[in-house]
Write a protein that holds these residues in place. Structure first.
Motif, PDB file in Angstrom:
ATOM      1  N   ALA A  96       0.826  -1.266  -0.113  1.00 49.38           N
ATOM      2  CA  ALA A  96       0.135   0.148   0.034  1.00 49.38           C
ATOM      3  C   ALA A  96       0.788   1.294   0.233  1.00 49.38           C
ATOM      4  CB  ALA A  96      -1.041   0.001   1.120  1.00 49.38           C
ATOM      5  N   GLY A  97       1.850   1.183   0.795  1.00 53.30           N
ATOM      6  CA  GLY A  97       2.848   2.217   0.708  1.00 53.30           C
ATOM      7  C   GLY A  97       3.540   2.699  -0.699  1.00 53.30           C
ATOM      8  N   ALA A  98       3.973   1.645  -1.394  1.00 50.91           N
ATOM      9  CA  ALA A  98       4.440   1.805  -2.507  1.00 50.91           C
ATOM     10  C   ALA A  98       3.702   2.223  -3.350  1.00 50.91           C
ATOM     11  CB  ALA A  98       5.080   0.260  -3.043  1.00 50.91           C
ATOM     12  N   GLN A  99       2.284   1.640  -3.641  1.00 52.39           N
ATOM     13  CA  GLN A  99       1.034   2.101  -4.386  1.00 52.39           C
ATOM     14  C   GLN A  99       1.047   3.632  -4.114  1.00 52.39           C
ATOM     15  OE1 GLN A  99       1.174   0.313  -7.136  1.00 52.39           O
ATOM     16  NE2 GLN A  99      -1.065   0.427  -7.224  1.00 52.39           N
ATOM     17  N   ASP A 100       1.081   4.076  -2.801  1.00 47.70           N
ATOM     18  CA  ASP A 100       0.578   5.430  -2.632  1.00 47.70           C
ATOM     19  C   ASP A 100       2.011   6.363  -3.380  1.00 47.70           C
ATOM     20  OD1 ASP A 100      -0.946   6.900  -1.432  1.00 47.70           O
ATOM     21  OD2 ASP A 100       0.003   7.086   0.505  1.00 47.70           O
ATOM     22  N   ILE A 101       3.085   5.927  -3.384  1.00 48.54           N
ATOM     23  CA  ILE A 101       4.368   6.843  -3.803  1.00 48.54           C
ATOM     24  C   ILE A 101       4.081   6.643  -5.207  1.00 48.54           C
ATOM     25  CG2 ILE A 101       6.690   6.635  -3.944  1.00 48.54           C
ATOM     26  CD1 ILE A 101       7.025   5.457  -1.156  1.00 48.54           C
ATOM     27  N   GLN A 102       3.620   5.542  -6.022  1.00 44.17           N
ATOM     28  CA  GLN A 102       3.676   5.461  -7.319  1.00 44.17           C
ATOM     29  C   GLN A 102       2.531   6.478  -7.769  1.00 44.17           C
ATOM     30  OE1 GLN A 102       6.211   4.629  -9.104  1.00 44.17           O
ATOM     31  NE2 GLN A 102       5.362   3.387 -10.205  1.00 44.17           N
ATOM     32  N   GLY A 103       1.318   6.438  -6.830  1.00 42.94           N
ATOM     33  CA  GLY A 103       0.320   7.300  -7.364  1.00 42.94           C
ATOM     34  C   GLY A 103       0.663   9.002  -7.284  1.00 42.94           C
ATOM     35  N   THR A 107      -3.883  -4.978 -12.345  1.00 45.98           N
ATOM     36  CA  THR A 107      -2.827  -5.610 -12.099  1.00 45.98           C
ATOM     37  C   THR A 107      -2.307  -4.895 -10.862  1.00 45.98           C
ATOM     38  OG1 THR A 107      -1.236  -4.630 -13.431  1.00 45.98           O
ATOM     39  CG2 THR A 107      -1.928  -6.788 -14.141  1.00 45.98           C
ATOM     40  N   LEU A 108      -1.653  -5.785  -9.920  1.00 44.78           N
ATOM     41  CA  LEU A 108      -1.082  -5.236  -8.588  1.00 44.78           C
ATOM     42  C   LEU A 108      -0.225  -4.037  -8.562  1.00 44.78           C
ATOM     43  CD1 LEU A 108      -1.168  -5.387  -5.535  1.00 44.78           C
ATOM     44  CD2 LEU A 108       0.896  -6.860  -5.814  1.00 44.78           C
ATOM     45  N   GLY A 109       0.547  -3.634  -9.579  1.00 45.37           N
ATOM     46  CA  GLY A 109       1.310  -2.613  -9.698  1.00 45.37           C
ATOM     47  C   GLY A 109       0.868  -1.399 -10.312  1.00 45.37           C
ATOM     48  N   PHE A 110      -0.399  -1.473 -11.072  1.00 46.41           N
ATOM     49  CA  PHE A 110      -1.036  -0.635 -12.124  1.00 46.41           C
ATOM     50  C   PHE A 110      -1.373   0.635 -11.369  1.00 46.41           C
ATOM     51  CE2 PHE A 110      -4.404   1.556 -14.164  1.00 46.41           C
ATOM     52  CZ  PHE A 110      -3.825   1.902 -15.492  1.00 46.41           C
ATOM     53  N   VAL A 111      -0.860   1.868 -11.678  1.00 48.78           N
ATOM     54  CA  VAL A 111      -1.271   3.231 -11.301  1.00 48.78           C
ATOM     55  C   VAL A 111      -1.468   4.183 -12.622  1.00 48.78           C
ATOM     56  CG1 VAL A 111       1.132   4.012 -11.132  1.00 48.78           C
ATOM     57  CG2 VAL A 111      -0.859   4.871  -9.570  1.00 48.78           C
TER      58      VAL A 111
END
Length: 146
Positions: free
Chosen positions: A38-45, A122-126
């Motif tokens: 979740a933290g990694a997705q937040d940063i990618q967002g 997919t899991l890493g998509f942003v």
């Protein structure tokens, strides 16, 4: 007279304690893993939002450079797609003209979409999309900037 030994009860208690601690450890590991993703997705967002904003700023700079360099009533270019900072960036523009007190106001609507991480779902998509509105004004009789 017979005496009972409590040795069997201690083994059952020890096994229960080991199983309970193992389950607690597995739950903590799962929770930590979910938090990291979740933290990694937040940063990618946040990075995707910055890339999308950069796309709108780029298109606005192109429009204003054309308008101020003697190309009155610049028409939007074809949609552009390119890679930027690890993201696929798609920038498009549309315009409309409006008469206002003897002047022509051209309103540009810029749309920029930044995406990364594979396919949707997919899991890493942003993906982030940003809109910007830019307007220019020309004096209708002579074409000079207002």
């Amino acid at each position: 007279m017979s005496t009972m030994r409590p040795n069997g009860f201690a083994i059952v208690s020890a096994l229960f304690l080991i199983v309970a601690l193992a389950a607690l450890g597995a739950a903590i590991m799962h929770f930590t893993s979910v938090q990291q993703v979740a933290g990694a997705q937040d940063i990618q967002g946040a990075r995707a939002l910055a890339a999308a904003r950069a796309g709108t700023e780029w298109q606005a700079a192109v429009i204003l450079a054309q308008e101020t360099s003697g190309n009155p009533q610049y028409a939007c270019a074809a949609p552009a797609s390119f890679a930027f900072a690890g993201f696929d960036l798609a920038v498009s523009c549309a315009h409309s003209d409006h008469a206002e007190e003897g002047n022509t106001v051209r309103v540009y609507r810029i749309t920029s979409t930044a995406s990364a991480g594979g396919a949707v779902g997919t899991l890493g998509f942003v993906e982030r999309q940003v809109y910007m509105v830019v307007s220019t004004c020309r004096n209708t009789p002579n074409g000079a900037l207002c």
